[in-house]
Design a protein around this motif. Structure first.
Motif, mmCIF file in Angstrom:
data_model
loop_
_atom_site.group_PDB
_atom_site.id
_atom_site.type_symbol
_atom_site.label_atom_id
_atom_site.label_comp_id
_atom_site.label_asym_id
_atom_site.label_seq_id
_atom_site.Cartn_x
_atom_site.Cartn_y
_atom_site.Cartn_z
ATOM 1 N N GLN A 13 0.835 -1.195 0.000
ATOM 2 C CA GLN A 13 0.000 0.000 0.000
ATOM 3 C C GLN A 13 0.877 1.255 0.000
ATOM 4 N N PRO A 14 0.345 2.369 -0.442
ATOM 5 C CA PRO A 14 1.125 3.616 -0.420
ATOM 6 C C PRO A 14 1.667 3.903 0.974
ATOM 7 N N GLY A 15 2.913 4.343 1.015
ATOM 8 C CA GLY A 15 3.563 4.643 2.282
ATOM 9 C C GLY A 15 4.354 3.491 2.863
ATOM 10 N N GLU A 16 4.154 2.311 2.351
ATOM 11 C CA GLU A 16 4.874 1.144 2.866
ATOM 12 C C GLU A 16 6.230 0.983 2.178
ATOM 13 N N SER A 17 6.942 -0.062 2.586
ATOM 14 C CA SER A 17 8.320 -0.257 2.115
ATOM 15 C C SER A 17 8.497 -1.640 1.497
ATOM 16 N N LEU A 18 9.488 -1.737 0.635
ATOM 17 C CA LEU A 18 9.950 -3.005 0.074
ATOM 18 C C LEU A 18 11.462 -2.940 -0.065
ATOM 19 N N ARG A 19 12.085 -4.114 -0.035
ATOM 20 C CA ARG A 19 13.521 -4.204 -0.271
ATOM 21 C C ARG A 19 13.772 -5.202 -1.384
ATOM 22 N N VAL A 115 6.804 -4.615 -8.829
ATOM 23 C CA VAL A 115 6.441 -3.850 -7.637
ATOM 24 C C VAL A 115 5.124 -3.143 -7.933
ATOM 25 N N THR A 116 4.130 -3.394 -7.109
ATOM 26 C CA THR A 116 2.829 -2.763 -7.278
ATOM 27 C C THR A 116 2.471 -2.018 -6.005
ATOM 28 N N VAL A 117 2.163 -0.730 -6.148
ATOM 29 C CA VAL A 117 1.793 0.109 -5.011
ATOM 30 C C VAL A 117 0.366 0.589 -5.235
ATOM 31 N N SER A 118 -0.517 0.109 -4.407
ATOM 32 C CA SER A 118 -1.933 0.416 -4.614
ATOM 33 C C SER A 118 -2.687 0.233 -3.313
ATOM 34 N N SER A 119 -3.701 1.047 -3.143
ATOM 35 C CA SER A 119 -4.563 0.892 -1.988
ATOM 36 C C SER A 119 -5.796 0.073 -2.352
#
Length: 119
Positions: A13-19, A115-119
């Motif tokens: 989700q938006p605001g989160e992190s990934l490595r 990488v997918t960023v979505s609410s």
């Protein structure tokens, strides 16, 4: 033969992190740069970040202050820590290596990780 194994992509989700991780075989990092690029649907592949043989880093303006590239020379692995992710960061992310020592002529590419960023 230079080969990569990429991992770490996913949906957040938006605001989160990934490595993201990229393990390379067939080359040591001590004389080469490594980079991360990304390609969103319908767009051209774009530069994200790089780290050079001396550990110096450089970032695209769009990710500066949110993403951090680092390397572990002992493991021939490069990482991309992505914080405060935004929907516009959604893309396939590729690690890349140059053909030449002490250059940025990227000619070797990983298979990509989504990488997918979505609410």
């Amino acid at each position: 033969q230079l080969q990569f194994v990429e991992s770490g992509g996913g949906w957040v989700q938006p605001g989160e992190s990934l490595r993201l991780s990229c393990a390379a075989s067939g080359r040591t990092f001590d004389r080469y740069a490594m980079g991360w690029f990304r390609q969103a649907p319908g767009k051209e592949r774009e530069f994200v970040a790089r780290i050079n043989w001396g550990g110096s880093t450089y970032y695209a303006d769009s990710v500066k202050g949110r993403f951090t590239i680092s390397g572990d020379n002992a493991k021939n692995t490069v990482f991309l820590q992505m914080n405060n992710l935004k929907p516009e960061d959604t893309a396939v992310y590729y690690c890349a290596a140059p053909r030449s020592t002490y250059q940025y002529d990227y000619g070797f590419w990983g298979q990509g990780t989504q990488v997918t960023v979505s609410s």
